[in-house]
Motif scaffolding. Structure first.
Motif, PDB file in Angstrom:
ATOM      1  N   MET A 150       0.909   6.658  14.089  1.00 28.81           N
ATOM      2  CA  MET A 150       0.730   8.067  13.718  1.00 28.81           C
ATOM      3  C   MET A 150      -0.632   8.559  14.216  1.00 28.81           C
ATOM      4  O   MET A 150      -0.767   9.663  14.736  1.00 28.81           O
ATOM      5  CB  MET A 150       0.788   8.232  12.198  1.00 28.81           C
ATOM      6  CG  MET A 150       2.154   8.065  11.607  1.00 28.81           C
ATOM      7  SD  MET A 150       3.249   9.400  12.118  1.00 28.81           S
ATOM      8  CE  MET A 150       4.599   9.139  10.967  1.00 28.81           C
ATOM      9  N   TYR A 205      10.459  11.731  13.503  1.00 26.78           N
ATOM     10  CA  TYR A 205       9.524  12.567  12.743  1.00 26.78           C
ATOM     11  C   TYR A 205       8.631  13.364  13.698  1.00 26.78           C
ATOM     12  O   TYR A 205       8.434  14.563  13.535  1.00 26.78           O
ATOM     13  CB  TYR A 205       8.686  11.675  11.827  1.00 26.78           C
ATOM     14  CG  TYR A 205       7.446  12.335  11.306  1.00 26.78           C
ATOM     15  CD1 TYR A 205       7.503  13.202  10.236  1.00 26.78           C
ATOM     16  CD2 TYR A 205       6.221  12.102  11.921  1.00 26.78           C
ATOM     17  CE1 TYR A 205       6.364  13.831   9.778  1.00 26.78           C
ATOM     18  CE2 TYR A 205       5.081  12.722  11.472  1.00 26.78           C
ATOM     19  CZ  TYR A 205       5.151  13.589  10.408  1.00 26.78           C
ATOM     20  OH  TYR A 205       4.026  14.205   9.977  1.00 26.78           O
ATOM     21  N   ILE A 252      -5.462  14.244   4.641  1.00 24.38           N
ATOM     22  CA  ILE A 252      -5.155  12.891   4.135  1.00 24.38           C
ATOM     23  C   ILE A 252      -3.740  12.511   4.582  1.00 24.38           C
ATOM     24  O   ILE A 252      -2.805  13.262   4.340  1.00 24.38           O
ATOM     25  CB  ILE A 252      -5.227  12.896   2.587  1.00 24.38           C
ATOM     26  CG1 ILE A 252      -6.638  13.249   2.127  1.00 24.38           C
ATOM     27  CG2 ILE A 252      -4.741  11.581   2.002  1.00 24.38           C
ATOM     28  CD1 ILE A 252      -6.761  13.541   0.627  1.00 24.38           C
ATOM     29  N   GLY A 253      -3.573  11.357   5.199  1.00 23.16           N
ATOM     30  CA  GLY A 253      -2.237  10.958   5.678  1.00 23.16           C
ATOM     31  C   GLY A 253      -1.737  11.974   6.684  1.00 23.16           C
ATOM     32  O   GLY A 253      -0.678  12.575   6.526  1.00 23.16           O
ATOM     33  N   CYS A 254      -2.539  12.158   7.739  1.00 20.03           N
ATOM     34  CA  CYS A 254      -2.327  13.299   8.657  1.00 20.03           C
ATOM     35  C   CYS A 254      -1.078  13.167   9.518  1.00 20.03           C
ATOM     36  O   CYS A 254      -0.682  14.131  10.176  1.00 20.03           O
ATOM     37  CB  CYS A 254      -3.553  13.496   9.539  1.00 20.03           C
ATOM     38  SG  CYS A 254      -3.881  12.076  10.616  1.00 20.03           S
ATOM     39  N   TYR A 312       6.928   4.159   7.918  1.00 24.08           N
ATOM     40  CA  TYR A 312       8.082   4.466   8.755  1.00 24.08           C
ATOM     41  C   TYR A 312       8.214   3.378   9.818  1.00 24.08           C
ATOM     42  O   TYR A 312       7.214   2.838  10.276  1.00 24.08           O
ATOM     43  CB  TYR A 312       7.892   5.784   9.489  1.00 24.08           C
ATOM     44  CG  TYR A 312       7.761   6.988   8.613  1.00 24.08           C
ATOM     45  CD1 TYR A 312       8.092   6.946   7.274  1.00 24.08           C
ATOM     46  CD2 TYR A 312       7.310   8.185   9.150  1.00 24.08           C
ATOM     47  CE1 TYR A 312       7.964   8.062   6.484  1.00 24.08           C
ATOM     48  CE2 TYR A 312       7.183   9.313   8.362  1.00 24.08           C
ATOM     49  CZ  TYR A 312       7.509   9.240   7.033  1.00 24.08           C
ATOM     50  OH  TYR A 312       7.385  10.342   6.258  1.00 24.08           O
ATOM     51  N   LYS A 328       0.820  -1.211   0.000  1.00 24.19           N
ATOM     52  CA  LYS A 328       0.000   0.000   0.000  1.00 24.19           C
ATOM     53  C   LYS A 328       0.859   1.270   0.000  1.00 24.19           C
ATOM     54  O   LYS A 328       0.337   2.372  -0.108  1.00 24.19           O
ATOM     55  CB  LYS A 328      -0.904   0.020   1.226  1.00 24.19           C
ATOM     56  CG  LYS A 328      -2.050  -0.982   1.143  1.00 24.19           C
ATOM     57  CD  LYS A 328      -2.912  -0.857   2.378  1.00 24.19           C
ATOM     58  CE  LYS A 328      -3.919  -1.973   2.518  1.00 24.19           C
ATOM     59  NZ  LYS A 328      -4.953  -1.952   1.497  1.00 24.19           N
ATOM     60  N   TRP A 365      -1.080  19.459  11.001  1.00 18.20           N
ATOM     61  CA  TRP A 365      -1.910  20.297  10.130  1.00 18.20           C
ATOM     62  C   TRP A 365      -3.361  20.270  10.558  1.00 18.20           C
ATOM     63  O   TRP A 365      -4.111  21.208  10.277  1.00 18.20           O
ATOM     64  CB  TRP A 365      -1.748  19.880   8.666  1.00 18.20           C
ATOM     65  CG  TRP A 365      -0.378  20.186   8.157  1.00 18.20           C
ATOM     66  CD1 TRP A 365       0.644  19.304   7.964  1.00 18.20           C
ATOM     67  CD2 TRP A 365       0.138  21.481   7.825  1.00 18.20           C
ATOM     68  NE1 TRP A 365       1.756  19.975   7.530  1.00 18.20           N
ATOM     69  CE2 TRP A 365       1.477  21.295   7.433  1.00 18.20           C
ATOM     70  CE3 TRP A 365      -0.398  22.760   7.819  1.00 18.20           C
ATOM     71  CZ2 TRP A 365       2.289  22.360   7.034  1.00 18.20           C
ATOM     72  CZ3 TRP A 365       0.403  23.830   7.424  1.00 18.20           C
ATOM     73  CH2 TRP A 365       1.723  23.616   7.044  1.00 18.20           C
ATOM     74  N   LEU A 392      -0.353  16.293   2.386  1.00 18.24           N
ATOM     75  CA  LEU A 392       0.947  16.937   2.540  1.00 18.24           C
ATOM     76  C   LEU A 392       2.030  15.890   2.768  1.00 18.24           C
ATOM     77  O   LEU A 392       2.001  15.163   3.772  1.00 18.24           O
ATOM     78  CB  LEU A 392       0.869  17.944   3.696  1.00 18.24           C
ATOM     79  CG  LEU A 392      -0.323  18.928   3.565  1.00 18.24           C
ATOM     80  CD1 LEU A 392      -0.437  19.821   4.790  1.00 18.24           C
ATOM     81  CD2 LEU A 392      -0.222  19.763   2.302  1.00 18.24           C
TER      82      LEU A 392
HETATM   83  C1  LIG Z   1       5.707  12.252   5.413  1.00 16.36           C
HETATM   84  S1  LIG Z   1       4.332  11.797   6.389  1.00 16.36           S
HETATM   85  C2  LIG Z   1       3.402  13.292   6.311  1.00 16.36           C
HETATM   86  C3  LIG Z   1       2.440  13.431   7.433  1.00 16.36           C
HETATM   87  C4  LIG Z   1       1.672  14.762   7.484  1.00 16.36           C
HETATM   88  N1  LIG Z   1       0.840  14.939   6.309  1.00 16.36           N
HETATM   89  C5  LIG Z   1       2.630  15.925   7.650  1.00 16.36           C
HETATM   90  O1  LIG Z   1       2.823  16.702   6.711  1.00 16.36           O
HETATM   91  O2  LIG Z   1       3.189  16.061   8.737  1.00 16.36           O
HETATM   92  C6  LIG Z   1       3.422  10.736   5.316  1.00 16.36           C
HETATM   93  C7  LIG Z   1       2.235  10.066   5.996  1.00 16.36           C
HETATM   94  O3  LIG Z   1       1.466   9.354   5.035  1.00 16.36           O
HETATM   95  C8  LIG Z   1       0.970   8.187   5.670  1.00 16.36           C
HETATM   96  N2  LIG Z   1       0.563   7.193   4.658  1.00 16.36           N
HETATM   97  C9  LIG Z   1       1.367   6.451   3.859  1.00 16.36           C
HETATM   98  N3  LIG Z   1       0.647   5.635   3.083  1.00 16.36           N
HETATM   99  C10 LIG Z   1      -0.660   5.883   3.380  1.00 16.36           C
HETATM  100  C11 LIG Z   1      -1.897   5.334   2.906  1.00 16.36           C
HETATM  101  N4  LIG Z   1      -1.919   4.370   1.980  1.00 16.36           N
HETATM  102  N5  LIG Z   1      -3.036   5.814   3.438  1.00 16.36           N
HETATM  103  C12 LIG Z   1      -3.018   6.776   4.401  1.00 16.36           C
HETATM  104  N6  LIG Z   1      -1.872   7.316   4.905  1.00 16.36           N
HETATM  105  C13 LIG Z   1      -0.713   6.876   4.388  1.00 16.36           C
HETATM  106  C14 LIG Z   1       2.153   7.743   6.509  1.00 16.36           C
HETATM  107  O4  LIG Z   1       1.779   6.813   7.510  1.00 16.36           O
HETATM  108  C15 LIG Z   1       2.665   9.059   7.057  1.00 16.36           C
HETATM  109  O5  LIG Z   1       2.094   9.394   8.296  1.00 16.36           O
END
Ligand SMILES: C[S@@+](CC[C@H](N)C(=O)[O-])C[C@H]1O[C@@H](n2cnc3c(N)ncnc32)[C@H](O)[C@@H]1O
Length: 311
Positions: free
Chosen positions: A84, A23, A56-58, A15, A11, A63, A121
């Protein structure tokens, strides 16, 4: 506590425990504010008051907190990693209008047309090619027509080069990297790449990938990368598993999923300079590093008509 390694999964990238720890310190530690880029905060201040916002992907939820502080009516955040989600829940526990849950971008846990504004983001670079495509289909589904999205993503320019502290010697570092690469096993794991480069404190940003024969190489030329190729971003504090997507791939997703690109921003330079200067002692970085974009901000609007699907 058991330490879980990160890596590239079906998927997308996850991390490991150690990366999550580092992070979240970055996000909420002394220098956390530097990561609330002005390219985004200024637009958020204007676009979220009174709106339903999706993050999305918070991640650790920084944020979500910001959107709530800027007057969002509600903020929903989701992330695929339960660790997370736990951090984000803690960070937002005092904010009644924020709801955080576990979820996958490929199947966002919301009804159609639920949000006015969506943030994604630093997420698309964490997605496998299938997740990358679904992310934009799902974004279209959950946003209202006319809804806005802000996508922060590293693309072509941000993937170039070797950026190091100013006192370091580039040819010395390149030789040292070459030596380390020659000792790496074929198809190394994320843990092996992290371990091999963990003492390279001179490096601020660089990228590694595996070639067709399974050997790790140092990416200084992105024409060697293909759509959705697994890569590792090495920065000063950690090594992230990631995937490469060009700007062209991103624009193609906007086009096929019915989004109009309103503007593309890169104004990280001042934020980065402020960040490095604010550290104690200040870290001197070379001039090309501060002019080098780490990512771009894509501001898009979901168009009112159905997307024109290209078959
Ligand atoms: C670099 S972090 C960024 C987190 C946040 N948006 C920020 O800017 O601080 C990327 C995030 O995307 C999440 N992620 C990765 N694949 C994902 C998926 N398939 N669905 C939802 N979240 C996902 C990760 O777990 C991670 O927390």
């Amino acid at each position: 506590m058991v330490s879980v390694p990160g890596g590239h999964f079906s998927k997308g990238a996850k991390y490991g425990s150690e990366e999550i720890r580092i992070y979240s310190q970055h996000v909420y530690g002394l220098v956390g504010e530097a990561f609330l880029y002005s390219a985004i905060t200024e637009d958020l201040k204007r676009s979220v008051p009174g709106k339903r916002v999706l993050d999305i992907g918070c991640g650790a939820g920084k944020w979500c907190v910001t959107a709530a502080q800027y007057g969002a009516k509600s903020v929903d955040g989701f992330d695929i990693q339960p660790e997370m989600v736990e951090l984000a829940k803690q960070a937002t526990s005092h904010l009644d209008m924020v709801h955080i849950q576990v979820g996958d971008v490929a199947d966002m846990p919301y009804d159609d047309d639920s949000f006015d504004v969506a943030l994604s983001l630093f997420v698309t670079s964490n997605l496998s090619p299938e997740g990358f495509t679904k992310h934009f289909q799902e974004l279209n589904r959950v946003l209202i027509p006319g809804g806005k999205a802000i996508i922060l993503a590293p693309t072509d320019w941000s993937c170039y080069g070797l950026y190091i502290k100013v006192e370091a010697d580039p040819s010395f570092i390149r030789n040292k990297i070459a030596q380390t690469l020659s000792t790496m096993p074929k198809y190394p794991s994320t843990a092996q790449v992290t371990e091999a480069f963990k003492n390279y404190t001179e490096i601020l940003t660089t990228l590694f990938a595996v070639n067709d024969n399974g050997y790790l190489f140092h990416v200084e030329d992105i024409s060697r990368l293909s759509h959705g190729q697994p890569v590792w971003y090495k920065c000063d504090k950690m090594t992230f598993p990631n995937y490469f997507y060009s700007e062209k791939s991103l624009i193609e997703q906007f086009r096929t999923n019915g989004f109009h690109v309103d503007k593309i921003d890169n104004n990280f330079t001042e934020d980065k300079r402020a960040f490095y200067n604010s550290t104690n002692p200040p870290i001197l970085v070379s001039e090309d590093y501060v002019t080098h974009p780490t990512s771009y901000v894509y501001h898009v609007t979901k168009m009112l008509s159905e997307p024109h699907k290209v078959v």
